[in-house]
Write a protein that holds these residues in place. Structure first.
Motif, mmCIF file in Angstrom:
data_model
loop_
_atom_site.group_PDB
_atom_site.id
_atom_site.type_symbol
_atom_site.label_atom_id
_atom_site.label_comp_id
_atom_site.label_asym_id
_atom_site.label_seq_id
_atom_site.Cartn_x
_atom_site.Cartn_y
_atom_site.Cartn_z
ATOM 1 N N MET A 25 0.951 -1.319 0.120
ATOM 2 C CA MET A 25 -0.053 -0.042 0.016
ATOM 3 C C MET A 25 0.800 1.206 0.049
ATOM 4 O O MET A 25 0.501 2.273 -0.414
ATOM 5 C CB MET A 25 -1.050 -0.075 1.248
ATOM 6 N N VAL A 26 2.167 1.077 0.533
ATOM 7 C CA VAL A 26 2.926 2.447 0.583
ATOM 8 C C VAL A 26 3.204 2.573 -0.939
ATOM 9 O O VAL A 26 3.336 3.598 -1.615
ATOM 10 C CB VAL A 26 4.239 2.225 1.137
ATOM 11 N N GLY A 27 3.711 1.466 -1.675
ATOM 12 C CA GLY A 27 3.969 1.562 -3.038
ATOM 13 C C GLY A 27 2.742 2.160 -3.836
ATOM 14 O O GLY A 27 2.906 2.771 -4.651
ATOM 15 N N PHE A 28 1.500 1.606 -3.659
ATOM 16 C CA PHE A 28 0.468 2.140 -4.370
ATOM 17 C C PHE A 28 0.406 3.598 -4.324
ATOM 18 O O PHE A 28 0.044 4.233 -5.211
ATOM 19 C CB PHE A 28 -0.748 1.427 -3.789
ATOM 20 N N ALA A 29 0.411 4.066 -3.051
ATOM 21 C CA ALA A 29 0.147 5.618 -2.838
ATOM 22 C C ALA A 29 1.422 6.296 -3.338
ATOM 23 O O ALA A 29 0.809 7.752 -3.705
ATOM 24 C CB ALA A 29 0.224 5.947 -1.304
ATOM 25 N N LEU A 30 2.498 5.845 -3.851
ATOM 26 C CA LEU A 30 3.512 6.417 -4.491
ATOM 27 C C LEU A 30 3.265 6.538 -5.940
ATOM 28 O O LEU A 30 4.290 7.433 -6.556
ATOM 29 C CB LEU A 30 4.958 6.111 -3.974
ATOM 30 N N MET A 31 2.589 5.854 -6.441
ATOM 31 C CA MET A 31 2.586 5.672 -8.020
ATOM 32 C C MET A 31 1.774 6.843 -8.556
ATOM 33 O O MET A 31 0.764 7.188 -7.877
ATOM 34 C CB MET A 31 1.977 4.361 -8.217
ATOM 35 N N SER A 32 2.383 7.344 -9.783
ATOM 36 C CA SER A 32 1.353 8.496 -10.355
ATOM 37 C C SER A 32 0.970 7.853 -11.641
ATOM 38 O O SER A 32 0.431 8.863 -12.378
ATOM 39 C CB SER A 32 2.449 9.657 -10.647
ATOM 40 N N GLU A 33 0.839 6.715 -11.916
ATOM 41 C CA GLU A 33 0.804 6.039 -13.347
ATOM 42 C C GLU A 33 -0.367 5.031 -12.844
ATOM 43 O O GLU A 33 -0.237 3.988 -12.117
ATOM 44 C CB GLU A 33 1.958 5.588 -13.974
ATOM 45 N N PRO A 34 -1.566 4.806 -13.573
ATOM 46 C CA PRO A 34 -2.514 3.729 -13.030
ATOM 47 C C PRO A 34 -1.913 2.510 -13.155
ATOM 48 O O PRO A 34 -2.612 1.752 -12.429
ATOM 49 C CB PRO A 34 -3.633 4.279 -13.932
ATOM 50 N N PHE A 35 -1.381 2.056 -14.324
ATOM 51 C CA PHE A 35 -1.211 0.480 -14.338
ATOM 52 C C PHE A 35 -0.225 0.184 -13.155
ATOM 53 O O PHE A 35 -0.283 -0.894 -12.600
ATOM 54 C CB PHE A 35 -0.165 0.537 -15.640
ATOM 55 N N MET A 36 0.868 1.248 -12.606
ATOM 56 C CA MET A 36 1.696 0.522 -11.501
ATOM 57 C C MET A 36 0.860 0.678 -10.316
ATOM 58 O O MET A 36 1.008 -0.158 -9.492
ATOM 59 C CB MET A 36 2.842 1.590 -11.434
ATOM 60 N N ALA A 37 -0.087 1.610 -10.220
ATOM 61 C CA ALA A 37 -0.879 1.686 -8.865
ATOM 62 C C ALA A 37 -1.730 0.373 -8.892
ATOM 63 O O ALA A 37 -1.695 -0.187 -7.759
ATOM 64 C CB ALA A 37 -1.803 2.942 -9.192
ATOM 65 N N GLY A 38 -2.410 -0.293 -10.052
ATOM 66 C CA GLY A 38 -2.987 -1.313 -9.943
ATOM 67 C C GLY A 38 -2.240 -2.573 -9.687
ATOM 68 O O GLY A 38 -2.634 -3.397 -9.026
ATOM 69 N N THR A 39 -0.981 -2.600 -10.295
ATOM 70 C CA THR A 39 -0.048 -3.795 -9.822
ATOM 71 C C THR A 39 0.200 -3.627 -8.510
ATOM 72 O O THR A 39 0.220 -4.959 -7.849
ATOM 73 C CB THR A 39 1.221 -3.468 -10.702
ATOM 74 N N PHE A 40 0.369 -2.763 -7.926
ATOM 75 C CA PHE A 40 0.476 -2.703 -6.227
ATOM 76 C C PHE A 40 -0.659 -3.145 -5.518
ATOM 77 O O PHE A 40 -0.789 -3.917 -4.601
ATOM 78 C CB PHE A 40 1.172 -1.496 -5.786
ATOM 79 N N LEU A 41 -1.903 -2.586 -6.118
ATOM 80 C CA LEU A 41 -2.989 -3.372 -5.547
ATOM 81 C C LEU A 41 -3.309 -4.737 -5.691
ATOM 82 O O LEU A 41 -3.792 -5.433 -4.661
ATOM 83 C CB LEU A 41 -4.419 -2.392 -6.179
#
Length: 396
Positions: A294-310
């Motif tokens: 979830m730390v990684g998710f919050a730091l992402m600015s690109e939807p694909f990477m945010a989704g990957t962390f989720l």
């Protein structure tokens, strides 16, 4: 064979309830944020779904042995259906307000507080303790499938047809669940043990058992940490999707479904690979990994990477969810299971503290910062409480 059929009926009831829960979590969050513009109020709506577990979970566990669980499940489903129908009617008439949704969330949370002591106890009685981990993996798999599908469906419905259509779909799903519950044949074998003692005395007996068993206390503690520092983060996924990633309702729904994709993978992995000797380590480790993802998710600015962390968070979250019920069920005698799982609901229901905390941080510092603070707080809490949850000789 009848017992196998009953397991799948109970699984289907759960699938319908889970699916509605995830559809409504998304549409309530989107609608509330559109109306109020407040991330804090969004988190409070999810808090209202958890609060009844803290208020009523122990009582549900004490009462469950006195009930015909099949009738109890049916009563819960009917109450949920009526609640969703009322919201659909208000929305259709153009009179829906945020406080209506708040009442509906509280009703849904009260129903949720019964799940461990009613439906999941019946699952354990149908399949037996030795197969409980596998059964819970299938049950959590249903929850996770709904986490994958529900937000995406909810996002499409609220974007294209309005919130009333989402609640009409909820009514239809509850009808399917009611049909499955009517077909249940199995009756619980311990009703004769339920007559002795008042509700309060039965709760006290359960608390004494938990205090006597350090292994049980550790399970409840880790559950509380996850529900204070981990679970509340999900309430801000729609906010981060809209504000940080610039997604519309459909995109927010798709993003919110990504942890469900991972959770499906996590539940399948537990069913195939997990062994009793690893249950405790898997339980605790999953919470730590979830917080990091979830730390990684919050730091992402690109939807694909945010989704990957989720997705990765979903895998770890599923491992945690399967283990929490399994560990409690395997650790106590049959006559105590309803009460001990009722106390587990209380540990889950302590989550409102986390929702209040993360909501205040989100208002003051932004949703992304709130997620990072909450995640790091969870890791710190695990580290500080290690002596209480470390593996012990009485673990399964």
């Amino acid at each position: 064979m009848p017992r196998q059929a009953d397991f799948w009926r109970l699984w289907l009831v759960g699938l319908m309830m889970f699916t509605v829960r995830w559809i409504e979590l998304l549409v309530v969050a989107v609608f509330t944020y559109q109306v109020t513009g407040s991330a804090f109020i969004v988190t409070m709506m999810t808090l209202l779904r958890l609060l009844p577990m803290a208020l009523f979970g122990a009582f549900m566990g004490a009462w469950a042995d006195r009930l015909d669980r099949r009738l109890g499940i049916l009563a819960v489903l009917v109450a949920l259906l009526l609640s969703s129908a009322a919201i659909a009617g208000l929305a259709w008439a153009g009179r829906l307000e945020v406080w209506h949704l708040a009442v509906s969330c509280f009703i849904n949370g009260t129903a949720w507080a019964t799940d461990n002591a009613l439906r999941r106890i019946m699952i354990g009685e149908v399949v037996g303790a030795d197969k409980m981990a596998t059964a819970m993996a299938f049950d959590i798999g249903a929850n996770n499938a709904s986490r994958m599908v529900g937000p995406a469906v909810g996002g499409v419905l609220i974007a294209t047809a309005g919130i009333e259509q989402a609640y009409i779909v909820s009514v239809g799903l509850y009808l399917v669940g009611i049909g499955a519950a009517f077909g249940l044949k199995y009756r619980e074998p311990f009703t004769h043990l339920a007559g002795a003692g008042s509700t309060l005395s039965r709760i006290v007996e359960g608390l004494r058992e938990a205090r006597r068993r350090p292994h049980l206390l550790g399970i409840y503690l880790v559950t509380a940490i996850y529900n204070i520092f981990g679970w509340p983060i999900y309430s801000l996924v729609p906010v981060i999707g809209k504000d940080n990633l610039d997604l519309g309702p459909g995109g927010v729904g798709l993003l919110s479904s990504m942890d469900g994709v991972g959770a499906m993978l996590g539940a399948a992995s537990v069913a195939m690979l997990a062994r009793p000797a690893h249950f405790h380590a898997l339980y605790v480790g999953a919470v730590a990994v979830f917080q990091l993802m979830m730390v990684g998710f919050a730091l992402m600015s690109e939807p694909f990477m945010a989704g990957t962390f989720l997705v990765m968070a979903g895998i770890s979250g599923a491992c945690f969810a399967v283990m929490q019920t399994t560990l409690i069920y395997r650790a106590v005698t049959p006559e105590l299971r309803s009460r001990m799982l009722g106390l587990l609901s209380v540990s889950i229901g302590i989550g409102p503290i986390g929702f209040l905390q993360i909501g205040l941080f989100a208002e003051a510092l932004g949703a992304g910062a709130a997620v990072i603070i909450s995640s790091l707080g969870g890791l710190l809490a695990l580290a500080l409480t290690f002596p209480l949850w470390r593996p012990r000789g009485d673990a399964d």
